[in-house]
Design a protein around this motif. Structure first.
Motif, PDB file in Angstrom:
ATOM      1  N   ALA A 235      -1.501  73.465  -2.133  1.00 23.91           N
ATOM      2  CA  ALA A 235      -2.557  74.349  -1.633  1.00 23.91           C
ATOM      3  C   ALA A 235      -3.799  73.555  -1.258  1.00 23.91           C
ATOM      4  CB  ALA A 235      -2.893  75.406  -2.691  1.00 23.91           C
TER       5      ALA A 235
ATOM      6  N   ASN B 216      -5.105  78.978   6.500  1.00 20.90           N
ATOM      7  CA  ASN B 216      -5.364  79.739   5.285  1.00 20.90           C
ATOM      8  C   ASN B 216      -4.260  79.451   4.272  1.00 20.90           C
ATOM      9  OD1 ASN B 216      -7.716  81.668   5.976  1.00 20.90           O
ATOM     10  ND2 ASN B 216      -6.345  81.829   7.737  1.00 20.90           N
ATOM     11  N   VAL B 217      -4.645  79.431   3.014  1.00 22.14           N
ATOM     12  CA  VAL B 217      -3.705  79.074   1.965  1.00 22.14           C
ATOM     13  C   VAL B 217      -3.851  80.054   0.803  1.00 22.14           C
ATOM     14  CG1 VAL B 217      -2.923  77.260   0.414  1.00 22.14           C
ATOM     15  CG2 VAL B 217      -4.040  76.632   2.558  1.00 22.14           C
ATOM     16  N   SER B 218      -2.734  80.474   0.265  1.00 18.42           N
ATOM     17  CA  SER B 218      -2.772  81.269  -0.950  1.00 18.42           C
ATOM     18  C   SER B 218      -1.793  80.652  -1.930  1.00 18.42           C
ATOM     19  CB  SER B 218      -2.381  82.711  -0.641  1.00 18.42           C
ATOM     20  OG  SER B 218      -2.480  83.469  -1.812  1.00 18.42           O
TER      21      SER B 218
END
Lengths: 190, 190
Positions: free
Chosen positions: B24, B34-36
Motif C-alpha cells: 500500500a 488510490n490505495v486501500s
C-alpha cells in the motif's frame, strides 16, 4: 456493544497504522468479536496525513470502513480539520493539545478532550513514534469495558520489535494514566 | 490498470499484514493511484489464519475489500483451501510448494504457480518471517509495470526495523529472482 468505530488520524510517521493493527489484534482476542482494520490512501493524502480505522462488531462486518466514528483521535491540525466534524452522537474526540479547536462547531466541543500526547511523547519517552502508544493507552482506558487492557498490552508485545517492548509499554501506561474527564470513559455505548 | 486486487493469505506470524502495508505504501508513491489496505478478522480466523488485502485503483475506491483477487498469495494449505477457488479470470495464484493443489478445479490449475517460498525463507534467510519479503519480491516482479520495484524497496526500508533492512532486502531480491512461468508476469491486465 453493536458496531463500534475508531478512526486514528495524524501525520505519517506517528504510527497510527500500527496502532490500528494493535487494536485489531486485541479485538481478535475477544470471544465472538469481528474486527476489520483498514487504511485508505488517495492522491489527496500525499501531504503526509495518515489515517487508520478499526471497526468492531459482534455481527459480521460487511462494510469495513468507518462510517461515523464513535472514537476519533487527531494528532495534527490537518487531521482535525479533515475529520473533526465527523463524529457519531455521544462520540469522543481525543485531540492533541497543539490543535486549535476554536473553529469547530460548538455542539461538538463537549465531545473533545485535548491531551498533551505529542509533548509527552517527546519529553518523557524521547521518540515521537511513542505517541501512538500513548494514544493506545488512552483508547484502552476508554474501551476497557469491551476490550481488556491486558489484550491490548499483549497485542503491543506481539507487534513491536522485542527490544522496544519496555519503552512501548511505558508509553502505553503513560497514556492510560492521563486524566480524562469522566464523561469520556464512562459513557454507556460500549 | 483499472481496479487491481491483491489478497495475501497465510498463517499468523508470516507477516502478511506487514506485506500488505508495504504494498500500500508503495502504491501511494505512484501518481494518481488510490490505495486501500485492509485486514478482517472474525471468530473463524482464530485458528491462526491471516489475510491482508490491497486494492489499487486510479478511480476512487468506494469498497475497500477485495471482491475477486487479481493476485492471490497462499502460504498455507488452510489459506489455499479457504481462498484458492476465488480468483478473477486471468488472475494469478502464487502458492507455496508445501500446498497440495490437487483438489482444485482443473480450470484454475493454469493460474497457479507453486514456489518454494517457506523453504527458501527457512534455509537462506533463517527466519520464517522473511517469507513475507520473498512474497513481496515475487509480487514486485508481477506488478512492476504499474508499481516500480524501487517504490516497493523504498516502502520496505521505511517499514521494517532499521537493523533488519539488509536481511529484508536480501529476501525481497531472492523472491524477485525466483523463476516464474512467463505467463505470470507478462499478462496484460496491469
Amino acid at each position: 456493544m453493536g458496531r463500534y468505530e475508531i478512526r486514528l488520524s495524524g501525520a505519517g510517521g506517528q504510527g497510527m497504522i500500527l496502532a490500528g493493527i494493535i487494536l485489531a489484534e486485541a479485538g481478535v482476542m475477544v470471544d465472538d468479536l469481528n474486527v476489520s482494520q483498514s487504511q485508505s490512501y488517495g492522491p489527496e493524502s500525499r501531504g503526509g496525513a495518515s489515517r487508520a480505522e478499526v471497526v468492531f462488531d459482534e455481527d459480521q462486518i460487511d462494510f469495513p470502513k468507518v462510517i461515523k466514528p464513535d472514537l476519533l483521535v487527531c494528532l495534527t491540525q490537518e487531521a482535525f480539520e479533515q475529520y473533526g466534524r465527523d463524529l457519531k452522537n455521544y462520540g469522543v474526540i481525543i485531540a492533541d493539545s497543539n490543535i486549535d479547536i476554536s473553529k469547530i462547531d460548538s455542539e461538538l466541543k463537549d465531545n473533545i478532550y485535548q491531551l498533551d500526547i505529542l509533548d509527552l511523547a517527546a519529553k518523557k519517552i524521547g521518540k515521537e513514534i511513542s505517541a501512538n502508544m500513548i494514544v493506545l493507552g488512552i483508547i484502552a482506558r476508554i474501551i476497557q469495558k469491551k476490550i481488556s487492557v491486558e489484550f491490548i498490552k499483549k497485542a503491543i508485545i506481539e507487534k513491536v520489535p522485542p527490544k522496544t517492548v519496555d519503552d512501548n509499554i511505558e508509553a502505553f501506561e503513560l497514556g492510560f494514566d492521563l486524566k480524562l474527564d469522566k464523561r469520556s470513559y464512562a459513557y454507556g455505548r460500549i
